[in-house]
Scaffold this motif. Structure first.
Motif, PDB file in Angstrom:
ATOM      1  N   UNK A 103     -29.204 -16.984  -0.096  1.00 51.35           N
ATOM      2  CA  UNK A 103     -28.163 -17.627   0.588  1.00 51.35           C
ATOM      3  C   UNK A 103     -27.072 -16.485   0.909  1.00 51.35           C
ATOM      4  N   UNK A 104     -26.743 -15.738  -0.331  1.00 51.37           N
ATOM      5  CA  UNK A 104     -25.508 -14.747  -0.260  1.00 51.37           C
ATOM      6  C   UNK A 104     -26.107 -13.607   0.635  1.00 51.37           C
ATOM      7  N   UNK A 105     -27.148 -13.127   0.627  1.00 48.86           N
ATOM      8  CA  UNK A 105     -27.736 -11.926   1.265  1.00 48.86           C
ATOM      9  C   UNK A 105     -27.648 -12.345   2.736  1.00 48.86           C
ATOM     10  N   UNK A 106     -28.223 -13.814   2.939  1.00 51.05           N
ATOM     11  CA  UNK A 106     -28.386 -14.358   4.258  1.00 51.05           C
ATOM     12  C   UNK A 106     -27.319 -14.532   5.274  1.00 51.05           C
ATOM     13  N   UNK A 107     -26.116 -14.919   4.176  1.00 50.27           N
ATOM     14  CA  UNK A 107     -24.981 -14.827   5.237  1.00 50.27           C
ATOM     15  C   UNK A 107     -24.221 -13.748   5.763  1.00 50.27           C
ATOM     16  N   UNK A 108     -24.796 -12.398   5.399  1.00 55.75           N
ATOM     17  CA  UNK A 108     -24.601 -11.194   5.970  1.00 55.75           C
ATOM     18  C   UNK A 108     -25.410 -11.110   7.167  1.00 55.75           C
ATOM     19  N   UNK A 109     -24.848 -10.311   8.085  1.00 56.48           N
ATOM     20  CA  UNK A 109     -25.561  -9.942   9.377  1.00 56.48           C
ATOM     21  C   UNK A 109     -25.482 -10.818  10.648  1.00 56.48           C
ATOM     22  N   UNK A 110     -26.363 -10.605  11.153  1.00 64.76           N
ATOM     23  CA  UNK A 110     -26.448 -11.319  12.688  1.00 64.76           C
ATOM     24  C   UNK A 110     -27.786 -11.838  13.031  1.00 64.76           C
ATOM     25  N   UNK A 111     -27.848 -13.030  13.748  1.00 69.36           N
ATOM     26  CA  UNK A 111     -29.373 -13.263  14.386  1.00 69.36           C
ATOM     27  C   UNK A 111     -30.451 -13.127  13.347  1.00 69.36           C
ATOM     28  N   UNK A 112     -31.412 -12.353  13.693  1.00 72.41           N
ATOM     29  CA  UNK A 112     -32.567 -12.160  12.731  1.00 72.41           C
ATOM     30  C   UNK A 112     -32.436 -10.827  11.887  1.00 72.41           C
ATOM     31  N   UNK A 113     -31.472 -10.279  12.048  1.00 72.68           N
ATOM     32  CA  UNK A 113     -31.108  -9.061  11.299  1.00 72.68           C
ATOM     33  C   UNK A 113     -30.113  -9.221  10.159  1.00 72.68           C
ATOM     34  N   UNK A 114     -30.395  -9.893   8.839  1.00 71.79           N
ATOM     35  CA  UNK A 114     -29.656 -10.146   8.044  1.00 71.79           C
ATOM     36  C   UNK A 114     -29.533  -9.217   6.696  1.00 71.79           C
ATOM     37  N   UNK A 115     -28.295  -9.534   5.990  1.00 70.61           N
ATOM     38  CA  UNK A 115     -27.792  -8.699   5.067  1.00 70.61           C
ATOM     39  C   UNK A 115     -27.545  -7.364   5.501  1.00 70.61           C
ATOM     40  N   UNK A 116     -27.541  -6.190   4.677  1.00 75.70           N
ATOM     41  CA  UNK A 116     -26.807  -5.060   5.277  1.00 75.70           C
ATOM     42  C   UNK A 116     -27.665  -3.841   5.348  1.00 75.70           C
ATOM     43  N   UNK A 117     -27.450  -2.761   6.080  1.00 72.73           N
ATOM     44  CA  UNK A 117     -28.525  -1.828   6.271  1.00 72.73           C
ATOM     45  C   UNK A 117     -27.382  -0.411   5.874  1.00 72.73           C
ATOM     46  N   UNK A 118     -28.231   0.656   5.465  1.00 75.48           N
ATOM     47  CA  UNK A 118     -27.466   1.734   5.304  1.00 75.48           C
ATOM     48  C   UNK A 118     -27.544   2.645   6.339  1.00 75.48           C
ATOM     49  N   UNK A 119     -26.421   2.806   7.021  1.00 80.88           N
ATOM     50  CA  UNK A 119     -26.399   3.916   8.250  1.00 80.88           C
ATOM     51  C   UNK A 119     -26.188   5.300   8.002  1.00 80.88           C
ATOM     52  N   UNK A 120     -26.910   6.118   8.536  1.00 82.67           N
ATOM     53  CA  UNK A 120     -26.594   7.442   8.200  1.00 82.67           C
ATOM     54  C   UNK A 120     -25.898   8.179   9.582  1.00 82.67           C
ATOM     55  N   UNK A 121     -24.964   8.735   9.329  1.00 83.34           N
ATOM     56  CA  UNK A 121     -24.251   9.688  10.610  1.00 83.34           C
ATOM     57  C   UNK A 121     -24.427  11.312  10.302  1.00 83.34           C
ATOM     58  N   UNK A 122     -25.090  11.586  11.333  1.00 83.28           N
ATOM     59  CA  UNK A 122     -25.170  13.043  11.309  1.00 83.28           C
ATOM     60  C   UNK A 122     -25.297  13.717  12.826  1.00 83.28           C
TER      61      UNK A 122
END
Length: 390
Positions: A189-208
């Motif tokens: 539930x804690x993980x599901x609470x993050x994100x939006x729509x069908x994209x739940x949780x976190x993602x590691x974005x890499x800027x280059x």
């Protein structure tokens, strides 16, 4: 928790594959768990070959035990007894670090014949790739693990049912497996609470690319590309305006400067004709030549194709030639139509995403930066990176 409850928790969290496909991890795990077999495998695909991506390497070098724990949990959940971490040969520090961490885990009883006295048997091994981009595709990776040339397999059967050596196999990316310990520690539930729509949780974005502050930023899905680049990345390193942003590796779409209000989540990107991929974000300023970038996509595919299917193997070579003819002013209208047909053929006819996605950066460059494909006079002055002054 019983194994079935572990699978249910991962499913309920909404965790999706972080390697690029975004397939729900829990469904993949349940398929492997429900498939009968005396021998099952867990394979981690750490063949991180996309341009602008380095999160897998950072995690393996900085916190390999998170990955080991995630793979062990996956093995327990599906009934696997053997696991492999497939790391690209260009990551010598990651290879050494993960091997050392596995040795420590065995010494501490976290791996082996009796994991933490639970009666569960699971052991891990590192396998090193030979530098083939195509082995980032799961079936090509499995072929390589079996000692064969890295070439894609036709699907079905899917790896979850007939995977490594024909056995049921979980194949997940480093970031996917590394998310599992946090999910089980904090609850779905804690993980599901993050994100939006069908994209739940976190993602590691890499800027280059042309970015003032490149690096890794882990945040919940939903942040816009513009905020990620300007607020976290500080805009371009050159100080010039952003002209294009490529998200999702060398086969991802190019987003124009006026399209950066796009939220970083799977469905929004799909609706915009783009893909989130492994979370790599490469920034270009207003000196970039987008016809050259479209050509690079075809050239990259021609170089890295496994050669198994004709649309990818031959189509990418022809794509380079057609783009060269367009830029040279040779029947631009006819060759543009031919390039469109070629992109459609590669998308619909290729065996895997390598050829199927090559048209994405080409089409996006044509759509948003059509002027860059206009015929060029060899005597006209050119701006930075070979692009004519705007």
């Amino acid at each position: 928790l019983p194994p079935a409850d572990v699978v249910a928790e991962v499913t309920a969290s909404g965790l999706r594959g972080r390697g690029g496909a975004g397939f729900p991890a829990g469904i993949k795990w349940r398929t492997v768990a429900d498939t009968p077999g005396s021998l099952k495998f867990v394979c981690c695909n750490a063949d991180e070959g996309d341009s602008g991506t380095f999160a897998d390497r950072m995690l393996m070098e900085g916190d390999p035990f998170t990955l080991i724990e995630g793979m062990t949990i996956a093995a327990y959940a599906v009934g696997a007894t053997e696991g492999y971490v497939y790391i690209r040969s260009e990551y010598p520090d990651a290879i050494r670090t993960v091997r050392e961490a596995i040795a420590v885990a065995r010494d501490q009883g976290w791996l082996g014949e009796d994991v933490l006295g639970s009666g569960v048997r699971f052991d891990l091994f590192v396998r090193v790739g030979a530098g083939a981009y195509i082995c980032g595709e799961e079936t090509a990776m499995l072929e390589s693990l079996e000692g064969k040339r890295g070439m894609v397999r036709a699907k079905p059967p899917i790896p979850a049912i007939t995977g490594l050596f024909g056995r049921p196999t979980v194949v997940n990316n480093v970031l996917t497996l590394a998310s599992v310990p946090a999910i089980l520690a904090g609850g779905a539930a804690a993980y599901q609470a993050l994100g939006v729509e069908r994209s739940r949780g976190t993602q590691v974005f890499q800027l280059a690319g042309n970015i003032a502050r490149g690096g890794i930023f882990e945040t919940a899905f939903g942040m816009t590309v513009e905020k990620l680049i300007n607020t976290y990345g500080g805009g371009t390193r050159s100080g010039r305006p952003v002209r294009a942003v490529q998200v999702g590796g060398p086969l991802g779409a190019y987003l124009p400067a006026d399209g950066l209000d796009l939220p970083m989540e799977y469905e929004a990107f799909a609706a915009a004709g783009a893909m989130l991929g492994h979370g790599g974000v490469v920034v270009f300023d207003d000196t970039v030549d987008m016809a050259s970038m479209a050509r690079f996509a075809m050239e990259f595919c021609a170089e890295e194709s496994c050669g198994k299917c004709t649309p990818c193997r031959v189509g990418a070579v022809r794509g380079v030639e057609v783009i060269d003819r367009i830029v040279a002013g040779q029947d631009p209208d006819g060759n543009l139509a031919l390039l469109g047909d070629l992109c459609e053929l590669m998308t619909e006819g290729s065996l895997c995403a390598m050829g199927g996605l090559t048209s994405m950066p080409v089409r996006s460059a044509l759509l948003h930066f059509a002027d860059d494909f206009s015929p060029r006079s060899p005597r006209s002055p050119s701006g930075p990176e070979g692009r004519r002054p705007r």
